[in-house]
Design an enzyme around this catalytic site. Structure first.
Site, PDB file in Angstrom:
ATOM      1  N   GLY A  17      44.401  29.818  37.149  1.00 25.27           N
ATOM      2  CA  GLY A  17      43.605  30.661  38.033  1.00 25.27           C
ATOM      3  C   GLY A  17      43.004  29.872  39.183  1.00 25.27           C
ATOM      4  O   GLY A  17      41.939  30.205  39.693  1.00 25.27           O
ATOM      5  N   ILE A  22      36.528  31.551  41.198  1.00 31.69           N
ATOM      6  CA  ILE A  22      35.930  30.501  40.367  1.00 31.69           C
ATOM      7  C   ILE A  22      36.878  29.322  40.221  1.00 31.69           C
ATOM      8  O   ILE A  22      36.462  28.157  40.295  1.00 31.69           O
ATOM      9  CB  ILE A  22      35.556  31.073  38.983  1.00 31.69           C
ATOM     10  CG1 ILE A  22      34.412  32.084  39.111  1.00 31.69           C
ATOM     11  CG2 ILE A  22      35.169  29.952  38.018  1.00 31.69           C
ATOM     12  CD1 ILE A  22      34.160  32.882  37.848  1.00 31.69           C
ATOM     13  N   GLY A  23      38.160  29.595  39.999  1.00 32.96           N
ATOM     14  CA  GLY A  23      39.134  28.514  39.835  1.00 32.96           C
ATOM     15  C   GLY A  23      39.231  27.644  41.063  1.00 32.96           C
ATOM     16  O   GLY A  23      39.290  26.408  40.962  1.00 32.96           O
ATOM     17  N   TYR A 158      39.120  45.374  30.675  1.00 36.29           N
ATOM     18  CA  TYR A 158      38.664  44.010  30.974  1.00 36.29           C
ATOM     19  C   TYR A 158      37.620  43.569  29.950  1.00 36.29           C
ATOM     20  O   TYR A 158      37.682  42.445  29.425  1.00 36.29           O
ATOM     21  CB  TYR A 158      38.082  43.957  32.382  1.00 36.29           C
ATOM     22  CG  TYR A 158      37.603  42.583  32.802  1.00 36.29           C
ATOM     23  CD1 TYR A 158      38.490  41.651  33.332  1.00 36.29           C
ATOM     24  CD2 TYR A 158      36.266  42.218  32.672  1.00 36.29           C
ATOM     25  CE1 TYR A 158      38.055  40.392  33.708  1.00 36.29           C
ATOM     26  CE2 TYR A 158      35.820  40.969  33.050  1.00 36.29           C
ATOM     27  CZ  TYR A 158      36.717  40.062  33.575  1.00 36.29           C
ATOM     28  OH  TYR A 158      36.279  38.806  33.942  1.00 36.29           O
TER      29      TYR A 158
END
Length: 381
Positions: A17, A22-23, A158
C-alpha cells in the site's frame, strides 16, 4: 525468546500500500531515517516515481508492483527482497480498499474483493513474513482500524474486514509467542485519516462523493506510530483519541451508541465533492496515486497526544505522577502560626464563643493554659 528490533536505519522494510496515503507517508519518513524499502502496490508507475524520489535523496528502494490479494504476488515480493537486500526485517501490511453503501446495496462480488485485499492480503503477507523472520527476528505490522472494534454503518464490509484483521493478528501473535519466535506482531488502529481513501472508494450512496466523520488526523501521525512499532515491540497502537472514545462508548453503552450513530453517521459520510475524478474507485484496478492527502477541503490534526502517551508510557506515567505531586503540594495544609493555633484551641475548649472579642485577659489565660499551668476543658469552664 526476547524480541529485539533493529534501529530503523539498519532495517529493510517491505511496505504494501506504498503508493498513496498512509503507506506513502510511511515510506518517505522511513527512507529519511535510513531504512531500505521494498515498495509494494498495484500502481507500477506511482511506485517507480516513489523509488526514484527516494533514490534522488540518497535512499534505497525497489518498486515491486503486486496485488496483495494474490499470494503468488507476495511470494515474489519476498524473493525480490532477499535478492536485492538479503532479506527483510519488518513487513508492513498496509494495502486496503473500501466501499460506501449499505450491506444490502454493495454487491457480494465487491464485498468478496474487499475481503480479498483487506483480509487475505494481510494473511498472505503476515504468513510469508513470519516464515522468513522465525530465525532472523523482526516485526510484522498490520494496519487495522478503530473500526476493528466498532462497525460503522455504510462501511459495513470494510468494518468486517478490519474486525477480521484484528482477530487474525491476535491469533498470530499468541501462536508465535507460544513457540518463542523472535517476532513482534503489532496492530495499528487509525481513526479517520485524511488520505485519498474517500476518493478511491467505490460509492453506492446517493451523493456525488463520500466523507469521513471527524475528528480527522494527518497520515504522518499514523506513519509515526508505524515506524515506532518497527523499532519497539508493541501489541497495538491507536491513532486518535476520537476514534478510541467512540469504540469505548460502543463497549460501555452499545445500544445508546447504535442510536447515536444511526442519527448522525449517514449525513457525516456523504459529500457533494467527489474529489479528483482520476482517483475514483480503485476496487478492482489502480487509479491515480502518489498523494498522501485527499484533494478535499479537510482540516486534519497533525498530532495525537493519545498516541504519544501509548508510545512513551513510562514518561507519560512520570508526567502524570509529577502533576499529581504538584497538585498535592499546592493543596497541602499549611501550618498555623502560634497565635492562630491558640485561638483555635480556645474556641474548641469553649473559652471564646463565636463573635466574642479577643482580649488581653483571654490571651493571658490561653497562654497559661497552653503552657500547662491550667488544663481547660469544656466541662471545667
Amino acid at each position: 525468546m526476547a524480541v529485539r528490533l533493529k534501529d530503523l536505519a539498519d532495517q529493510v522494510i517491505v511496505l504494501t500500500g506504498a503508493s498513496s496515503g498512509i503507506g506513502l507517508a510511511t515510506a518517505r519518513e522511513a527512507a529519511e531515517r535510513g531504512a531500505r524499502l521494498v515498495l509494494v502496490a498495484r500502481n507500477a508507475e506511482a511506485l517507480e516515481d516513489l523509488a526514484s524520489e527516494i533514490g534522488s535523496h540518497g535512499g534505497k528502494a525497489v518498486a515491486v508492483p503486486a496485488d496483495v490479494a494474490k499470494q503468488a504476488d507476495l511470494e515474489r515480493v519476498a524473493r525480490i527482497a532477499v535478492e536485492r537486500f538479503g532479506g527483510f526485517d519488518t513487513w508492513i501490511n498496509g494495502a486496503a480498499v473500501t466501499t460506501y453503501g449499505t450491506v444490502e446495496e454493495v454487491p457480494i462480488a465487491d464485498q468478496r474483493r474487499l475481503l480479498d485485499v483487506n483480509y487475505w492480503g494481510v494473511v498472505h503477507g503476515s504468513l510469508i513474513a513470519a516464515r522468513h523472520l522465525r530465525q532472523r527476528g523482526g516485526a510484522v505490522i498490520n494496519i487495522g482500524s478503530i473500526l476493528s472494534h466498532r462497525a460503522l454503518m455504510l462501511q459495513g464490509p470494510y468494518s468486517a474486514s478490519k474486525h477480521a484483521v484484528k482477530a487474525f493478528t491476535e491469533a498470530l501473535r499468541m501462536e508465535l509467542e507460544q513457540v518463542g519466535a523472535p517476532i513482534s506482531v503489532t496492530l495499528i488502529k487509525p481513526s479517520a485519516i485524511d488520505t485519498p481513501y474517500v476518493e478511491h472508494a467505490r460509492n453506492y450512496l446517493d451523493s456525488p462523493g463520500v466523507a469521513l466523520p471527524p475528528p480527522i488526523y494527518d497520515p504522518h501521525v499514523v506513519a509515526r506510530a508505524i515506524l515506532h512499532a518497527c523499532e519497539h515491540p508493541r501489541r497495538d497502537l491507536v491513532v486518535g483519541f476520537g476514534g478510541w472514545a467512540l469504540a469505548m462508548m460502543g463497549r460501555i453503552f452499545p445500544r445508546l451508541t447504535d442510536y447515536g450513530m444511526e442519527a448522525t453517521m449517514a449525513p457525516m459520510q456523504k459529500s457533494d465533492d467527489p474529489g479528483r475524478r482520476e482517483r475514483r474507485d480503485n476496487l478492482y484496478a489502480p487509479r491515480e496515486d502518489g498523494a498522501e492527502h485527499s484533494s478535499l477541503p479537510v482540516s486534519s490534526r497533525k498530532t495525537s497526544f493519545f498516541l504519544e502517551a501509548q508510545m512513551h508510557p513510562v514518561a507519560t506515567f512520570a508526567a502524570i505522577a509529577g502533576l499529581g505531586l504538584a497538585a498535592a503540594w499546592l493543596l497541602r495544609r499549611r501550618p498555623e502560626d502560634r497565635h492562630e493555633t491558640l485561638q483555635r484551641r480556645q474556641r474548641a475548649a469553649g473559652i471564646m464563643g463565636d463573635g466574642q472579642e479577643w482580649t488581653a485577659a483571654d490571651a493571658a489565660q490561653l497562654g497559661r493554659w497552653s503552657s500547662g499551668e491550667r488544663r481547660l476543658s469544656p466541662a471545667g469552664m
